[in-house]
Design an enzyme around this catalytic site. Structure first.
Site, PDB file in Angstrom:
ATOM      1  N   HIS A  97       0.854  -1.197   0.000  1.00 58.26           N
ATOM      2  CA  HIS A  97       0.000   0.000   0.000  1.00 58.26           C
ATOM      3  C   HIS A  97       0.892   1.250   0.000  1.00 58.26           C
ATOM      4  O   HIS A  97       1.855   1.321   0.756  1.00 58.26           O
ATOM      5  CB  HIS A  97      -0.889  -0.009   1.245  1.00 58.26           C
ATOM      6  N   ASP A 151     -13.001   3.856  -1.382  1.00 54.40           N
ATOM      7  CA  ASP A 151     -12.170   4.079  -0.203  1.00 54.40           C
ATOM      8  C   ASP A 151     -12.922   4.973   0.768  1.00 54.40           C
ATOM      9  O   ASP A 151     -14.144   5.004   0.758  1.00 54.40           O
ATOM     10  CB  ASP A 151     -10.821   4.655  -0.666  1.00 54.40           C
ATOM     11  N   HIS A 152     -12.201   5.702   1.577  1.00 54.05           N
ATOM     12  CA  HIS A 152     -12.856   6.518   2.603  1.00 54.05           C
ATOM     13  C   HIS A 152     -14.021   7.314   2.018  1.00 54.05           C
ATOM     14  O   HIS A 152     -13.900   7.902   0.941  1.00 54.05           O
ATOM     15  CB  HIS A 152     -11.871   7.534   3.184  1.00 54.05           C
ATOM     16  N   TYR A 178     -15.137   5.074   7.121  1.00 53.26           N
ATOM     17  CA  TYR A 178     -15.618   3.730   6.793  1.00 53.26           C
ATOM     18  C   TYR A 178     -17.091   3.499   7.116  1.00 53.26           C
ATOM     19  O   TYR A 178     -17.477   2.413   7.533  1.00 53.26           O
ATOM     20  CB  TYR A 178     -14.729   2.683   7.471  1.00 53.26           C
ATOM     21  N   CYS A 190      -3.580   3.027  -4.741  1.00 56.45           N
ATOM     22  CA  CYS A 190      -4.507   3.793  -3.902  1.00 56.45           C
ATOM     23  C   CYS A 190      -4.510   5.240  -4.384  1.00 56.45           C
ATOM     24  O   CYS A 190      -3.522   5.961  -4.207  1.00 56.45           O
ATOM     25  CB  CYS A 190      -4.096   3.697  -2.435  1.00 56.45           C
ATOM     26  N   HIS A 193      -7.694   0.820  -4.540  1.00 58.37           N
ATOM     27  CA  HIS A 193      -8.475   1.652  -3.616  1.00 58.37           C
ATOM     28  C   HIS A 193      -8.767   2.932  -4.380  1.00 58.37           C
ATOM     29  O   HIS A 193      -7.833   3.643  -4.750  1.00 58.37           O
ATOM     30  CB  HIS A 193      -7.643   2.072  -2.402  1.00 58.37           C
TER      31      HIS A 193
END
Ligand code: DNO
Length: 356
Positions: free
Chosen positions: A207, A317-318, A331, A245, A272
């Site tokens: 990541h 993702d977030h 989340y 990501c 992501h």
């Protein structure tokens, strides 16, 4: 591409598997054994139990995020082999349970870092935000308390309270670790786990660092194209790959995300995808997934992934905290479900336009 959502496990996540099952187009989850400390071996029985729980809800496990790396491995301490042995054991048990993707990071001490977990936006929602100017005023041993205050009572991924209680000691252990050493320690780790990965066909997906630059004076190496290509070469096997990501790499506006994707063809095992908004140098906040809500071009990102033939799991993702939901920051269910739907829509149109 296979749309998934991240799920932290019963008792740790406010979102249930039943809810995830109802998000259109999401058939699998990315999960973990959230109670495990970095360095601990996971037993086959525990993995099997988790797998049964997910499958009983009509979903599948598409990968693990994360099997965290013990600091001794990142530091290169004399006891690292013990933790690498445990890591290999975990990989072996995952492979035996037919799980073939592991996301991990190599960030010293702190995982993803933010200066605010609930920045209020004009639409009344809140998002995670990072500002170098704020971070530079916080002492390293105070960052956990600062972050934890706004965690809504959840344990945050990568911020295990047990580890955070040893911050001073950790800083002193990292004092001789620079970028070069971190690369060498990553190589040592990858070489030691590759035989297990090969035996069970486990794709390792590192990541990127979030944000993509050093914080608190600690080195960070997964920051941009050049270093990512260097990491692929440390062990030149397709099993040594990347979690692309967009939010982490995109934190640095100098990073050309579609170019990073195209240059990483064959090595991106997991994606992501989220948007963020630049406020200034070293200052950004997260956004809704939609391109027009932030600074990233989500179409260009998905198009590049499509063009390189990306066929692994992707996850929104977030998300923003919206509609009064209380969850682990970033989340919640609602905004991530909107994100998954939007990304699936983009993907469908790219796919149909490309095969016309
Ligand atoms: C934060 C996440 C990270 C990520 C790890 C991977 O929300 O993106 O915690 O899971 O860095 O090991």
């Amino acid at each position: 591409m296979n749309m998934t959502m991240r799920w932290f496990g019963t008792g740790y996540d406010s979102v249930t598997l039943k809810q995830i099952r109802q998000v259109p187009g999401v058939k699998g989850v990315i999960t973990t054994l959230y109670n495990k400390q970095p360095g601990e071996a996971w037993s086959r029985e525990e993995i099997h139990k988790l797998k049964n729980e997910v499958e009983d809800s009509g979903l599948t496990i598409e990968g693990i995020e994360s099997v965290n790396i013990h600091d001794s491995i990142k530091i290169g301490s004399s006891d690292r082999d013990k933790y690498i042995k445990n890591y290999n054991e975990t990989l072996e048990h995952l492979g035996q349970e037919d799980i073939h993707l592991v996301c991990y990071n190599f960030m010293p001490i702190f995982d993803w870092t933010r200066s605010d977990l609930a920045k209020v936006r004009p639409d009344g929602s809140t998002v995670l935000a990072y500002d170098d100017k704020v971070i530079s005023k916080i002492k390293p041993n105070e960052i956990f308390a600062t972050i934890d205050k706004k965690s809504n009572g959840f344990i945050l991924p990568g911020w295990e309270p047990e580890r955070m209680s040893h911050i001073k000691e950790l800083f002193s252990l990292y004092k001789n670790v620079d970028e070069k050493k971190l690369f060498a320690n990553l190589k040592y780790f990858l070489e030691a786990i590759m035989p297990t990965c090969e035996k069970y066909n486990i794709k390792m997906a590192i990541h990127p660092d979030d944000p993509a630059w050093p914080v608190f004076g600690l080195p960070r190496i997964v920051t941009g194209k050049e270093n990512i290509l260097k990491i692929f070469k440390l062990v030149d096997s397709p099993l040594n790959g990347l979690t692309f990501c967009s939010g982490s790499l995109g934190s640095n506006p100098e990073n050309d995300l579609p170019d990073i994707i195209r240059s990483s063809k064959g090595r991106i095992h997991f994606a992501h995808v989220r948007n963020l908004k630049y406020n200034g140098a070293g200052d950004f906040q997260e956004a809704a997934h939609l391109s027009s809500d932030g600074s990233l071009d989500m179409f260009a990102i998905l198009k590049a992934l499509y063009d390189i033939g990306f066929d692994g799991p992707m996850r929104p993702d977030h998300g923003r905290a919206i509609w009064g939901e209380k969850s682990m920051p970033g989340y919640g269910l609602y905004d991530r479900a909107l994100g998954a739907t939007y990304l699936n829509g983009l993907w469908e149109s790219i796919e149909k336009m490309s095969t016309k």
